[in-house]
Each structure stands twice: as structure tokens, then as C-alpha cells.
Design a protein around this motif. Structure first.
Motif, PDB file in Angstrom:
ATOM      1  N   SER A  25       0.811  -1.215   0.000  1.00  0.00           N
ATOM      2  CA  SER A  25       0.000   0.000   0.000  1.00  0.00           C
ATOM      3  C   SER A  25       0.847   1.270   0.000  1.00  0.00           C
ATOM      4  CB  SER A  25      -0.963  -0.003   1.191  1.00  0.00           C
ATOM      5  OG  SER A  25      -0.270  -0.138   2.408  1.00  0.00           O
ATOM      6  N   ILE A  26       1.980   1.248   0.677  1.00  0.00           N
ATOM      7  CA  ILE A  26       2.865   2.424   0.701  1.00  0.00           C
ATOM      8  C   ILE A  26       3.452   2.650  -0.693  1.00  0.00           C
ATOM      9  CG2 ILE A  26       5.044   3.343   1.626  1.00  0.00           C
ATOM     10  CD1 ILE A  26       3.047   3.373   3.828  1.00  0.00           C
ATOM     11  N   GLU A  27       3.948   1.579  -1.315  1.00  0.00           N
ATOM     12  CA  GLU A  27       4.553   1.701  -2.643  1.00  0.00           C
ATOM     13  C   GLU A  27       3.530   2.193  -3.670  1.00  0.00           C
ATOM     14  OE1 GLU A  27       7.274  -0.842  -5.807  1.00  0.00           O
ATOM     15  OE2 GLU A  27       6.422  -1.856  -4.073  1.00  0.00           O
ATOM     16  N   ARG A  28       2.328   1.639  -3.641  1.00  0.00           N
ATOM     17  CA  ARG A  28       1.285   2.077  -4.580  1.00  0.00           C
ATOM     18  C   ARG A  28       0.953   3.546  -4.377  1.00  0.00           C
ATOM     19  NH1 ARG A  28      -0.783  -2.960  -3.169  1.00  0.00           N
ATOM     20  NH2 ARG A  28      -2.261  -2.001  -1.749  1.00  0.00           N
ATOM     21  N   ALA A  29       0.813   3.958  -3.122  1.00  0.00           N
ATOM     22  CA  ALA A  29       0.496   5.363  -2.835  1.00  0.00           C
ATOM     23  C   ALA A  29       1.640   6.269  -3.271  1.00  0.00           C
ATOM     24  CB  ALA A  29       0.215   5.544  -1.345  1.00  0.00           C
ATOM     25  N   SER A  33       1.403   9.178  -6.292  1.00  0.00           N
ATOM     26  CA  SER A  33       1.338  10.473  -5.613  1.00  0.00           C
ATOM     27  C   SER A  33       1.534  11.664  -6.544  1.00  0.00           C
ATOM     28  CB  SER A  33       2.390  10.538  -4.500  1.00  0.00           C
ATOM     29  OG  SER A  33       3.697  10.582  -5.058  1.00  0.00           O
ATOM     30  N   GLY A  34       2.120  11.436  -7.709  1.00  0.00           N
ATOM     31  CA  GLY A  34       2.373  12.544  -8.621  1.00  0.00           C
ATOM     32  C   GLY A  34       3.608  13.357  -8.273  1.00  0.00           C
ATOM     33  N   ARG A  35       4.345  12.918  -7.282  1.00  0.00           N
ATOM     34  CA  ARG A  35       5.560  13.650  -6.905  1.00  0.00           C
ATOM     35  C   ARG A  35       6.670  13.349  -7.904  1.00  0.00           C
ATOM     36  NH1 ARG A  35       3.125  12.333  -1.943  1.00  0.00           N
ATOM     37  NH2 ARG A  35       2.847  14.154  -0.623  1.00  0.00           N
ATOM     38  N   ARG A  36       7.447  14.350  -8.256  1.00  0.00           N
ATOM     39  CA  ARG A  36       8.516  14.194  -9.233  1.00  0.00           C
ATOM     40  C   ARG A  36       9.538  13.138  -8.849  1.00  0.00           C
ATOM     41  NH1 ARG A  36      11.037  19.625  -9.894  1.00  0.00           N
ATOM     42  NH2 ARG A  36       9.079  20.378  -9.087  1.00  0.00           N
ATOM     43  N   GLY A  56       0.555  -4.220   8.803  1.00  0.00           N
ATOM     44  CA  GLY A  56      -0.264  -3.989   7.617  1.00  0.00           C
ATOM     45  C   GLY A  56      -1.263  -2.871   7.821  1.00  0.00           C
ATOM     46  N   SER A  57      -1.879  -2.829   8.982  1.00  0.00           N
ATOM     47  CA  SER A  57      -2.860  -1.779   9.240  1.00  0.00           C
ATOM     48  C   SER A  57      -2.182  -0.414   9.358  1.00  0.00           C
ATOM     49  CB  SER A  57      -3.695  -2.135  10.467  1.00  0.00           C
ATOM     50  OG  SER A  57      -3.444  -1.375  11.564  1.00  0.00           O
ATOM     51  N   ASP A  58      -0.989  -0.360   9.956  1.00  0.00           N
ATOM     52  CA  ASP A  58      -0.229   0.890  10.001  1.00  0.00           C
ATOM     53  C   ASP A  58       0.130   1.350   8.590  1.00  0.00           C
ATOM     54  OD1 ASP A  58      -0.277   1.055  12.773  1.00  0.00           O
ATOM     55  OD2 ASP A  58       1.817   0.463  13.046  1.00  0.00           O
ATOM     56  N   GLN A  59       0.506   0.409   7.734  1.00  0.00           N
ATOM     57  CA  GLN A  59       0.864   0.754   6.354  1.00  0.00           C
ATOM     58  C   GLN A  59      -0.328   1.335   5.605  1.00  0.00           C
ATOM     59  OE1 GLN A  59       3.140  -2.142   4.087  1.00  0.00           O
ATOM     60  NE2 GLN A  59       3.954  -2.988   5.988  1.00  0.00           N
ATOM     61  N   ARG A  60      -1.486   0.736   5.772  1.00  0.00           N
ATOM     62  CA  ARG A  60      -2.685   1.250   5.097  1.00  0.00           C
ATOM     63  C   ARG A  60      -3.023   2.660   5.587  1.00  0.00           C
ATOM     64  NH1 ARG A  60      -3.663  -4.113   5.765  1.00  0.00           N
ATOM     65  NH2 ARG A  60      -4.892  -3.856   7.652  1.00  0.00           N
ATOM     66  N   LYS A  61      -2.876   2.880   6.878  1.00  0.00           N
ATOM     67  CA  LYS A  61      -3.143   4.215   7.434  1.00  0.00           C
ATOM     68  C   LYS A  61      -2.132   5.224   6.889  1.00  0.00           C
ATOM     69  CE  LYS A  61      -4.412   4.691  11.757  1.00  0.00           C
ATOM     70  NZ  LYS A  61      -4.437   4.840  13.231  1.00  0.00           N
ATOM     71  N   ALA A  62      -0.867   4.858   6.884  1.00  0.00           N
ATOM     72  CA  ALA A  62       0.188   5.768   6.411  1.00  0.00           C
ATOM     73  C   ALA A  62       0.060   6.041   4.915  1.00  0.00           C
ATOM     74  CB  ALA A  62       1.558   5.179   6.735  1.00  0.00           C
ATOM     75  N   ALA A  63      -0.362   5.050   4.150  1.00  0.00           N
ATOM     76  CA  ALA A  63      -0.498   5.228   2.697  1.00  0.00           C
ATOM     77  C   ALA A  63      -1.504   6.331   2.377  1.00  0.00           C
ATOM     78  CB  ALA A  63      -0.917   3.910   2.046  1.00  0.00           C
ATOM     79  N   LYS A  64      -2.487   6.493   3.219  1.00  0.00           N
ATOM     80  CA  LYS A  64      -3.504   7.527   2.993  1.00  0.00           C
ATOM     81  C   LYS A  64      -2.912   8.937   3.096  1.00  0.00           C
ATOM     82  CE  LYS A  64      -7.248   4.573   4.510  1.00  0.00           C
ATOM     83  NZ  LYS A  64      -8.211   4.272   5.556  1.00  0.00           N
ATOM     84  N   PHE A  65      -1.788   9.069   3.770  1.00  0.00           N
ATOM     85  CA  PHE A  65      -1.163  10.385   3.920  1.00  0.00           C
ATOM     86  C   PHE A  65      -0.694  10.944   2.580  1.00  0.00           C
ATOM     87  CE2 PHE A  65       0.398   9.181   8.473  1.00  0.00           C
ATOM     88  CZ  PHE A  65      -0.900   9.219   8.930  1.00  0.00           C
ATOM     89  N   PHE A  66      -0.377  10.077   1.621  1.00  0.00           N
ATOM     90  CA  PHE A  66       0.065  10.558   0.314  1.00  0.00           C
ATOM     91  C   PHE A  66      -1.036  11.357  -0.363  1.00  0.00           C
ATOM     92  CE2 PHE A  66       3.136   7.242   1.075  1.00  0.00           C
ATOM     93  CZ  PHE A  66       4.291   7.702   0.455  1.00  0.00           C
ATOM     94  N   ALA A  67      -2.271  10.918  -0.234  1.00  0.00           N
ATOM     95  CA  ALA A  67      -3.404  11.603  -0.855  1.00  0.00           C
ATOM     96  C   ALA A  67      -4.026  12.648   0.065  1.00  0.00           C
ATOM     97  CB  ALA A  67      -4.473  10.587  -1.267  1.00  0.00           C
ATOM     98  N   GLU A  68      -3.898  12.442   1.376  1.00  0.00           N
ATOM     99  CA  GLU A  68      -4.512  13.335   2.360  1.00  0.00           C
ATOM    100  C   GLU A  68      -3.465  13.759   3.394  1.00  0.00           C
ATOM    101  OE1 GLU A  68      -8.318  11.879   4.017  1.00  0.00           O
ATOM    102  OE2 GLU A  68      -7.900  10.095   2.810  1.00  0.00           O
TER     103      GLU A  68
END
Length: 102
Positions: A25-29, A33-36, A56-68
Motif C-alpha cells: 500500500s505504501i509503494e502504490r500510494a 502520488s504525482g511527486r517528481r 499492515g494496518s499501520d501501512q494502510r493508514k500511512a499510505a492515505k497520507f500521500f493523498a490526504e
């Protein structure tokens, strides 16, 4: 949770990119992310560190930070004990990822 320097050094021996089916989930986010600076090697490295330091649950939560990104600020400032514990784990993850991948 503190990782030994040997563990961080061992990350460099890992494959730094994953196939789409294996991407976490982190890698996908990171990749979407659109970051250069986002590329397969960097995002794969960050995911490898996440796999070593976050559940895994921490990763899913952290992945959301890329969009939010504001969500990260809300959790950091939260008074909930579970959010405080997550934030400690997340900071450790960030420090290790910066050292290994940055």
C-alpha cells in the motif's frame, strides 16, 4: 521500535522494486502520488522499510497520507493513545526510510 544499523544496511541488498501484484500500500500510494521524485526504486525501498517497521494496518493508514497530507497532521495532534502510539511507529519508519532510501 528501533532497528539496528545492520538491518538498515541489509535493505540495500533487497530488491528495491516490486511488480504491481507485489506492491504494498505504501509503494502504490508513493507511485501514484504525482511527486517528481517518485520512482520504482525509491517507492520500493520505502515499501521495504514499511514491511520491516509497520504492521499492515499501520501501512494502510500511512499510505492515505500521500493523498490526504492533512490526515497525518490530525493524527499527530490527536490525544488518542492509539494515535500517539501509531505516530511513534510512523516517525521511526520515516527516520529509517530516510536513512535507507533518501
Amino acid at each position: 521500535m528501533t532497528l539496528a544499523l545492520g538491518s538498515v544496511t541489509g535493505v540495500t541488498a533487497l530488491s528495491l522494486s516490486s511488480t504491481a501484484a507485489q506492491a504494498g500500500s505504501i509503494e502504490r500510494a508513493c507511485m501514484s502520488s504525482g511527486r517528481r521524485a517518485a520512482n520504482g526504486a525509491l517507492c520500493g525501498c520505502i515499501q521495504n522499510i514499511a514491511n520491516m517497521t509497520l504492521s499492515g494496518s499501520d501501512q494502510r493508514k500511512a499510505a492515505k497520507f500521500f493523498a490526504e497530507p492533512h490526515r497525518a497532521q490530525e493524527i499527530r495532534q490527536s490525544d488518542r493513545a492509539s494515535d500517539e502510539k501509531f505516530w511513534d511507529r510512523y516517525r521511526e519508519f520515516g527516520a529509517v526510510a530516510q536513512n535507507a532510501c533518501g
